[in-house]
Design an enzyme around this catalytic site. Structure first.
Site, short mmCIF file in Angstrom:
data_model
loop_
_atom_site.label_atom_id
_atom_site.label_comp_id
_atom_site.label_asym_id
_atom_site.label_seq_id
_atom_site.Cartn_x
_atom_site.Cartn_y
_atom_site.Cartn_z
N LEU A 138 -12.51 -67.84 15.76
CA LEU A 138 -11.28 -68.65 16.32
C LEU A 138 -10.84 -68.05 17.80
O LEU A 138 -11.02 -68.73 18.79
CB LEU A 138 -9.98 -68.56 15.75
CG LEU A 138 -8.69 -69.43 16.07
CD1 LEU A 138 -8.86 -70.78 16.39
CD2 LEU A 138 -7.48 -69.11 15.18
N GLY B 101 -6.00 -65.50 22.69
CA GLY B 101 -5.70 -64.56 21.46
C GLY B 101 -4.47 -65.35 20.63
O GLY B 101 -4.76 -66.38 19.83
N THR C 131 -14.61 -60.39 13.09
CA THR C 131 -14.73 -59.10 12.30
C THR C 131 -16.06 -59.56 11.37
O THR C 131 -16.52 -60.84 10.84
CB THR C 131 -13.45 -59.43 11.21
OG1 THR C 131 -12.32 -59.31 11.81
CG2 THR C 131 -13.59 -58.24 10.10
N GLN D 149 14.64 -32.29 -1.51
CA GLN D 149 14.96 -33.59 -1.52
C GLN D 149 14.69 -34.43 -0.43
O GLN D 149 14.50 -35.79 -0.66
CB GLN D 149 16.60 -33.44 -1.91
CG GLN D 149 17.09 -34.92 -2.17
CD GLN D 149 18.78 -34.85 -2.41
OE1 GLN D 149 19.45 -34.27 -1.63
NE2 GLN D 149 19.15 -35.35 -3.61
N GLY E 240 1.50 -33.16 6.70
CA GLY E 240 2.01 -32.03 7.98
C GLY E 240 0.40 -32.08 8.58
O GLY E 240 -0.06 -32.91 8.75
N GLY E 241 0.17 -30.57 9.20
CA GLY E 241 -0.99 -30.44 9.90
C GLY E 241 -2.06 -30.89 9.22
O GLY E 241 -3.22 -31.36 9.84
N PRO F 58 -11.86 -64.13 24.57
CA PRO F 58 -11.21 -63.37 25.50
C PRO F 58 -9.99 -63.74 26.27
O PRO F 58 -8.92 -63.01 26.30
CB PRO F 58 -12.33 -63.18 26.55
CG PRO F 58 -13.63 -63.65 26.04
CD PRO F 58 -13.23 -64.38 24.95
N ARG G 188 1.40 -29.01 -3.36
CA ARG G 188 1.59 -27.99 -2.20
C ARG G 188 2.84 -27.21 -2.43
O ARG G 188 3.94 -27.62 -2.53
CB ARG G 188 1.68 -28.71 -0.80
CG ARG G 188 2.40 -28.08 0.60
CD ARG G 188 1.03 -27.15 1.06
NE ARG G 188 1.42 -26.94 2.44
CZ ARG G 188 0.74 -25.84 3.08
NH1 ARG G 188 -0.26 -25.00 2.55
NH2 ARG G 188 1.01 -25.41 4.22
N GLU H 137 -5.27 -61.70 12.39
CA GLU H 137 -4.89 -62.79 11.81
C GLU H 137 -3.52 -63.19 12.28
O GLU H 137 -2.56 -63.61 11.62
CB GLU H 137 -4.90 -62.92 10.18
CG GLU H 137 -6.25 -62.81 9.68
CD GLU H 137 -6.73 -63.46 8.68
OE1 GLU H 137 -6.08 -64.46 8.29
OE2 GLU H 137 -7.78 -63.18 8.03
#
Ligand code: CAA
Length: 387
Positions: free
Chosen positions: A127, A133, A160, A281, A347-348, A130, A270, A371
């Site tokens: 559909l 859109g 896609t 918490q 985390g890291g 350029p 962890r 979409e």
């Protein structure tokens, strides 16, 4: 079916178990490589075909499994939980073929749906362009009549699975002065003379699924390849999205579920400050919010899928457009938040490619864009509410 319309039946839950087992065993282990190498996961495609899961929505009359819209959502969700790129196999096969299911002649359906149901071909949807859109009706691709043929010229963008799909539903202008009512839909084959593909876009996520331009240069096809009547292509394109934005919601749910499951496993293992980080918490509240947002989006998506199924079977569903946009918007916004929080919980480590949540966060982003951007979804919802 009586109340409640959208609750998964036992068969739906059995289907989920089957797809999850396949995804855990065969799709998840290949997801990082598909992302890292930016390669279409052909092995996953073969496994999906072997399990008859590559295009479950195709009705039995065309050789398909005849799964309902909720079952299709569950398949996409479970594949996306392992690998978002792979979930575009069943999702884009549905996107490419719904225009035929809604509007094509019986001949066209028999000819093009059977190979997709058999796993011999994939089907993409073209559909966007350029310069067209969000404003899809501004497309420039032309289909000019020449005897009993049409000749197509133009460039479709952001397609896609372009290049890996054999077939394409292509929207093109047949009557330039008629605006949206001058657009028609066609089936174009990859092997039609004059069809070529642009280079693969270099994307943030869903890297295992190629996104390319489809370039049409004097592509001459018989008029029998038109889907529906001349001038109905834009309506067919939008009516299709009413059904398939729900599959993007499903993809978003799956990505978010994958990230949540991984994060829960991590915080229980962890240890910091002498205890599991799951015992803090602050993190418990994050996990609770993530699961709450996900379940709310899931319920909306399943309700939208139930409406899609009714509409596909010929019952007029006035609020399908609203539900489809709402589900896509809610699920993709939730997926972006949940995957971002999953990275935070790791985390890291979460920020590295050694753990899947980094990929999931990148993959989630596209669900807010394709979409129809979530700004377009809000516009569509508001139009429905205020008309
Ligand atoms: N179903 C059927 N027909 C519809 C419809 C629907 N849901 N919505 C509108 N229409 C009809 C209208 O009734 C109108 O027809 P008439 O003139 O005969 O009444 C015609 O379509 C044009 O409608 P509008 O005037 O509302 O069109 P518009 O140009 O103002 O806006 C839009 C339409 C909602 C903004 C639309 O262009 C849109 O959804 N844009 C976003 C584009 C998009 O979603 N692109 C997705 C690309 S696919 C993709 O991303 C796939 C992928 O990679 C996986």
């Amino acid at each position: 079916m009586s109340f409640p319309l959208y609750a998964p039946a036992e068969e739906h839950e059995m289907l989920r178990e089957t797809v999850r087992a396949l995804a855990d065993e065969k799709i998840a282990p290949r997801a990082a490589a598909a992302d890292e190498n930016e390669e279409f996961p052909w092995e996953v495609y073969k496994d999906l075909v072997a399990a008859d899961l590559q295009a479950v929505h195709i009705p039995e009359a065309y050789g398909g499994a005849g799964a309902d819209a909720l079952a299709t959502v569950i398949v996409i969700e479970e594949v996306a939980r392992a690998c978002a790129s792979s979930s575009l196999i069943p999702a884009v096969n549905k996107l490419g073929t719904v225009p035929l299911l809604l509007s094509a002649s019986e001949d066209l359906k028999q000819r093009y749906l059977r190979p997709v149901a058999a796993g011999e071909a994939m089907f993409s949807y073209a559909l966007s362009e350029p310069e067209a859109g969000s404003d899809a009706a501004a497309m420039k691709t032309r289909a000019e009549r020449d005897g009993d043929h049409y000749v197509l010229n133009g460039t479709k963008m952001w397609i896609t699975n372009a290049g890996v799909s054999e077939y394409y539903t292509v929207m093109a202008v047949t009557h330039p002065s008629a605006g949206a009512r001058g657009i028609s839909a066609f089936v174009v084959e990859k092997d039609d003379e004059g069809v070529s593909f642009g280079p693969k876009e270099k994307k943030l996520g869903i890297k295992g699924s190629p996104t390319r331009q489809v370039i049409l240069e004097n592509v001459r096809i018989p008029e029998s390849r038109m889907i529906g009547e001349p001038g109905t292509g834009f309506k067919t394109a939008l009516a299709t999205l009413d059904h398939t934005r729900i599959t993007i919601a499903a993809q978003a749910l799956g990505i978010a579920q994958g990230a949540l499951d991984h994060a829960i496993g991590y915080v229980k293992e962890r240890k910091q400050f002498g205890k599991r980080i799951a015992d803090f918490q602050g993190l418990q509240f994050m996990v609770a919010d993530m699961a709450m947002k996900l379940e709310a989006a899931r319920q909306l998506t399943y309700a939208a899928a139930a409406k899609s199924e009714l509409a596909m079977n010929g019952t007029p569903v006035k609020d399908l457009t609203f539900f489809s946009s709402a589900a896509k918007c809610a699920a993709s916004d939730a997926a972006m938040e949940i995957t971002t929080d999953a990275v935070q919980l790791l985390g890291g480590y979460g920020y590295t490619r050694d753990f899947p949540v980094e990929r999931m966060m990148r993959d989630a982003k596209i669900t807010q864009i394709y979409e129809g951007t979530n700004q377009i979804q809000r516009m569509v919802m508001a139009r429905q509410l205020l008309k």
